[in-house]
Design a protein around this motif. Structure first.
Motif, PDB file in Angstrom:
ATOM      1  N   GLU A  30      20.431  47.338  46.869  1.00 49.53           N
ATOM      2  CA  GLU A  30      21.448  46.414  47.375  1.00 49.53           C
ATOM      3  C   GLU A  30      22.861  46.955  47.200  1.00 49.53           C
ATOM      4  OE1 GLU A  30      20.735  42.586  45.633  1.00 49.53           O
ATOM      5  OE2 GLU A  30      18.996  42.222  46.915  1.00 49.53           O
ATOM      6  N   ARG A  31      23.152  47.566  46.061  1.00 49.48           N
ATOM      7  CA  ARG A  31      24.494  48.125  45.836  1.00 49.48           C
ATOM      8  C   ARG A  31      24.769  49.284  46.788  1.00 49.48           C
ATOM      9  NH1 ARG A  31      25.118  48.086  39.247  1.00 49.48           N
ATOM     10  NH2 ARG A  31      24.969  45.823  39.009  1.00 49.48           N
ATOM     11  N   THR A  32      23.767  50.104  47.013  1.00 46.88           N
ATOM     12  CA  THR A  32      23.942  51.253  47.906  1.00 46.88           C
ATOM     13  C   THR A  32      24.116  50.794  49.348  1.00 46.88           C
ATOM     14  OG1 THR A  32      22.570  52.555  46.399  1.00 46.88           O
ATOM     15  CG2 THR A  32      22.977  53.482  48.573  1.00 46.88           C
ATOM     16  N   ARG A  33      23.311  49.841  49.781  1.00 52.13           N
ATOM     17  CA  ARG A  33      23.464  49.288  51.139  1.00 52.13           C
ATOM     18  C   ARG A  33      24.854  48.702  51.333  1.00 52.13           C
ATOM     19  NH1 ARG A  33      18.057  45.682  51.669  1.00 52.13           N
ATOM     20  NH2 ARG A  33      16.598  47.342  52.178  1.00 52.13           N
ATOM     21  N   GLY A  34      25.299  47.936  50.356  1.00 51.62           N
ATOM     22  CA  GLY A  34      26.594  47.280  50.453  1.00 51.62           C
ATOM     23  C   GLY A  34      27.755  48.254  50.487  1.00 51.62           C
ATOM     24  N   LYS A  35      27.668  49.319  49.722  1.00 48.59           N
ATOM     25  CA  LYS A  35      28.775  50.278  49.648  1.00 48.59           C
ATOM     26  C   LYS A  35      28.833  51.183  50.874  1.00 48.59           C
ATOM     27  CE  LYS A  35      31.265  53.409  46.815  1.00 48.59           C
ATOM     28  NZ  LYS A  35      32.638  53.018  46.968  1.00 48.59           N
ATOM     29  N   ASN A  37      26.775  50.895  53.919  1.00 49.21           N
ATOM     30  CA  ASN A  37      26.255  50.366  55.176  1.00 49.21           C
ATOM     31  C   ASN A  37      25.190  51.308  55.755  1.00 49.21           C
ATOM     32  OD1 ASN A  37      25.976  48.557  57.278  1.00 49.21           O
ATOM     33  ND2 ASN A  37      27.592  49.479  58.488  1.00 49.21           N
TER      34      ASN A  37
END
Length: 133
Positions: A30-35, A37
């Motif tokens: 989730e953190r990687t997706r959010g940072k 895209n």
């Protein structure tokens, strides 16, 4: 177009349950997706308690940009310090323009229509589409 794929092997020290593993993997994903895209998911070692494999995919117009994004993603996962990265694989796949050769662009093909003698030019199709909304 270039598509880049990165697989990161993670070692989960002292993890005793799949629930604990899911918690760590979910935070990383989730953190990687959010940072960034980017498309990120757990892609391997699903039943292992002490290992996980995370995959990330990025698309772009330049291979150097795609490679840079994948390096930033891998570095970010390492800096999270939630699980050490035990291995890292990266692949960049060039996709040629054969898909669109000999064809008009998607936008142009939707607007182009018959000429005045054949009735209904492209503008009429756009107006009809807007009228239906």
């Amino acid at each position: 177009m270039f598509v880049g794929v990165c697989r990161l092997g993670l070692h989960l020290h002292g993890n005793a349950s799949l629930k604990g593993k899911r918690s760590i993997v979910k935070r990383i994903v989730e953190r990687t997706r959010g940072k960034f895209n980017a498309s990120v998911a757990e892609v391997g070692d699903n039943d292992s308690l002490d290992h996980a494999v995370i995959g990330a995919a990025v698309a772009g117009n330049e291979a150097a940009h795609v490679d840079s994004m994948l390096n930033h993603i891998a570095d970010f996962v390492e800096r999270l310090c939630l699980a050490p990265v035990s291995c890292r694989e990266t692949e960049i796949i060039p996709l040629g323009d054969e898909l669109m050769s000999g064809r008009t662009s998607c936008l142009a093909s939707g607007i182009e229509g018959k000429d005045e003698n054949g009735g209904g030019g492209g503008r009429g199709m756009v107006a009809e589409a807007e009228g239906r909304r």
